[in-house]
Design a protein around this motif. Structure first.
Motif, PDB file in Angstrom:
ATOM      1  N   LEU A   1       8.151   3.522   8.789  1.00  0.00           N
ATOM      2  CA  LEU A   1       7.402   4.610   9.396  1.00  0.00           C
ATOM      3  C   LEU A   1       8.304   5.586  10.140  1.00  0.00           C
ATOM      4  O   LEU A   1       8.115   6.797  10.062  1.00  0.00           O
ATOM      5  CB  LEU A   1       6.323   4.059  10.331  1.00  0.00           C
ATOM      6  CG  LEU A   1       5.371   5.074  10.939  1.00  0.00           C
ATOM      7  CD1 LEU A   1       4.649   5.859   9.858  1.00  0.00           C
ATOM      8  CD2 LEU A   1       4.386   4.397  11.862  1.00  0.00           C
ATOM      9  N   TRP A   2       9.314   5.060  10.847  1.00  0.00           N
ATOM     10  CA  TRP A   2      10.211   5.949  11.611  1.00  0.00           C
ATOM     11  C   TRP A   2      10.947   6.920  10.686  1.00  0.00           C
ATOM     12  O   TRP A   2      11.203   8.048  11.065  1.00  0.00           O
ATOM     13  CB  TRP A   2      11.190   5.146  12.464  1.00  0.00           C
ATOM     14  CG  TRP A   2      12.120   4.275  11.669  1.00  0.00           C
ATOM     15  CD1 TRP A   2      11.932   2.960  11.335  1.00  0.00           C
ATOM     16  CD2 TRP A   2      13.376   4.636  11.088  1.00  0.00           C
ATOM     17  NE1 TRP A   2      12.976   2.496  10.580  1.00  0.00           N
ATOM     18  CE2 TRP A   2      13.883   3.515  10.410  1.00  0.00           C
ATOM     19  CE3 TRP A   2      14.113   5.823  11.075  1.00  0.00           C
ATOM     20  CZ2 TRP A   2      15.109   3.524   9.748  1.00  0.00           C
ATOM     21  CZ3 TRP A   2      15.328   5.822  10.396  1.00  0.00           C
ATOM     22  CH2 TRP A   2      15.806   4.686   9.743  1.00  0.00           C
ATOM     23  N   LEU A   3      11.277   6.513   9.491  1.00  0.00           N
ATOM     24  CA  LEU A   3      11.950   7.396   8.546  1.00  0.00           C
ATOM     25  C   LEU A   3      10.969   8.414   7.965  1.00  0.00           C
ATOM     26  O   LEU A   3      11.324   9.563   7.740  1.00  0.00           O
ATOM     27  CB  LEU A   3      12.605   6.590   7.428  1.00  0.00           C
ATOM     28  CG  LEU A   3      13.455   7.347   6.429  1.00  0.00           C
ATOM     29  CD1 LEU A   3      14.606   8.080   7.134  1.00  0.00           C
ATOM     30  CD2 LEU A   3      14.014   6.413   5.373  1.00  0.00           C
ATOM     31  N   ALA A   4       9.713   8.008   7.761  1.00  0.00           N
ATOM     32  CA  ALA A   4       8.702   8.932   7.262  1.00  0.00           C
ATOM     33  C   ALA A   4       8.423  10.032   8.277  1.00  0.00           C
ATOM     34  O   ALA A   4       8.153  11.164   7.921  1.00  0.00           O
ATOM     35  CB  ALA A   4       7.422   8.190   6.938  1.00  0.00           C
TER      36      ALA A   4
ATOM     37  N   PHE B   1      16.202  12.386   1.550  1.00  0.00           N
ATOM     38  CA  PHE B   1      15.336  11.545   2.370  1.00  0.00           C
ATOM     39  C   PHE B   1      14.075  11.142   1.618  1.00  0.00           C
ATOM     40  O   PHE B   1      13.575  10.033   1.788  1.00  0.00           O
ATOM     41  CB  PHE B   1      14.998  12.223   3.696  1.00  0.00           C
ATOM     42  CG  PHE B   1      16.072  12.018   4.720  1.00  0.00           C
ATOM     43  CD1 PHE B   1      16.112  10.856   5.473  1.00  0.00           C
ATOM     44  CD2 PHE B   1      17.047  12.964   4.912  1.00  0.00           C
ATOM     45  CE1 PHE B   1      17.110  10.641   6.408  1.00  0.00           C
ATOM     46  CE2 PHE B   1      18.054  12.765   5.840  1.00  0.00           C
ATOM     47  CZ  PHE B   1      18.087  11.606   6.598  1.00  0.00           C
ATOM     48  N   MET B   2      13.553  12.033   0.774  1.00  0.00           N
ATOM     49  CA  MET B   2      12.392  11.669  -0.044  1.00  0.00           C
ATOM     50  C   MET B   2      12.747  10.519  -0.982  1.00  0.00           C
ATOM     51  O   MET B   2      11.957   9.598  -1.182  1.00  0.00           O
ATOM     52  CB  MET B   2      11.920  12.863  -0.868  1.00  0.00           C
ATOM     53  CG  MET B   2      11.206  13.899  -0.087  1.00  0.00           C
ATOM     54  SD  MET B   2      10.719  15.207  -1.244  1.00  0.00           S
ATOM     55  CE  MET B   2      10.106  16.400  -0.106  1.00  0.00           C
ATOM     56  N   ARG B   3      13.929  10.588  -1.564  1.00  0.00           N
ATOM     57  CA  ARG B   3      14.367   9.537  -2.485  1.00  0.00           C
ATOM     58  C   ARG B   3      14.554   8.220  -1.743  1.00  0.00           C
ATOM     59  O   ARG B   3      14.153   7.157  -2.224  1.00  0.00           O
ATOM     60  CB  ARG B   3      15.677   9.967  -3.172  1.00  0.00           C
ATOM     61  CG  ARG B   3      16.181   9.012  -4.182  1.00  0.00           C
ATOM     62  CD  ARG B   3      15.214   8.905  -5.371  1.00  0.00           C
ATOM     63  NE  ARG B   3      15.185   7.538  -5.808  1.00  0.00           N
ATOM     64  CZ  ARG B   3      14.103   6.827  -6.065  1.00  0.00           C
ATOM     65  NH1 ARG B   3      12.920   7.357  -5.976  1.00  0.00           N
ATOM     66  NH2 ARG B   3      14.177   5.587  -6.432  1.00  0.00           N
ATOM     67  N   VAL B   4      15.171   8.280  -0.555  1.00  0.00           N
ATOM     68  CA  VAL B   4      15.373   7.071   0.246  1.00  0.00           C
ATOM     69  C   VAL B   4      14.017   6.475   0.638  1.00  0.00           C
ATOM     70  O   VAL B   4      13.818   5.255   0.554  1.00  0.00           O
ATOM     71  CB  VAL B   4      16.236   7.374   1.490  1.00  0.00           C
ATOM     72  CG1 VAL B   4      16.241   6.222   2.464  1.00  0.00           C
ATOM     73  CG2 VAL B   4      17.662   7.723   1.064  1.00  0.00           C
TER      74      VAL B   4
END
Length: 173
Positions: free
Chosen positions: A169-172, A74-77
């Motif tokens: 933002l939703w992914l963060a 997820f950090m990479r995405v």
């Protein structure tokens, strides 16, 4: 694309998929399996060691797969979706957006993927009799408890600089 990025994405996706398959297959298992209690002190100690080993082992495997490798995915995405103006900027944790290093990955997987899940497994062991009967409901309930106790204060603070740098933002979140 760097080899490290491909490796992180591939390992993270495989780990997240494997964890999903295992969780789906075990969703109807009881959180606490019915069993006969040991009758001697030695058998009781052996039973306690087996239970402790099983719960902490499961916590370590799940932690390695989901928050460890999956979190790194997820950090990479997030780095890839945040655009060029986010690349090279410092996050709240003083890490560089888009910079995938072996030391950073190893540290993240060891701390977030092993040490914290080991402690969480011990907490689950203490609370498992108070959680819902099925594994899926018990795991969800325990996850909500962990989020309420540890996750809401700092990482989701509106002042966290990561929410200004990273997108979507939703992914963060």
């Amino acid at each position: 694309m760097h080899v490290g990025n491909v490796l992180v994405v591939g390992l993270g996706a495989a780990a997240f998929a494997a964890a999903g398959v295992v969780a789906w297959q075990g969703r109807r298992l009881p959180a606490v399996a019915p069993r006969t209690l040991p009758t001697t002190a030695g058998a009781s100690a052996l039973d306690a060691m087996r239970t402790l080993s099983a719960v902490t082992g499961a916590g370590l495997v799940a932690g390695f797969l989901v928050p460890g490798l999956g979190g790194r995915l997820f950090m990479r995405v997030l780095a890839a979706t945040s655009g060029s103006d986010a690349q090279g900027r410092l996050t709240e944790a003083n890490e560089v957006v888009g910079d995938i290093t072996f030391d950073g990955s190893l540290g993240f997987v060891l701390f977030v993927g092993l040490i914290i899940p080991f402690a969480a497994a011990l907490g689950y062991l203490a609370l498992r009799h108070y959680l819902p009967g099925r594994a899926a409901a018990a795991g969800t309930g325990f996850g909500v408890i962990l989020l309420a106790v540890f996750g809401v204060d700092d990482p989701l603070s509106p002042d966290n600089v990561d929410f200004a740098i990273l997108s979507p933002l939703w992914l963060a979140v």
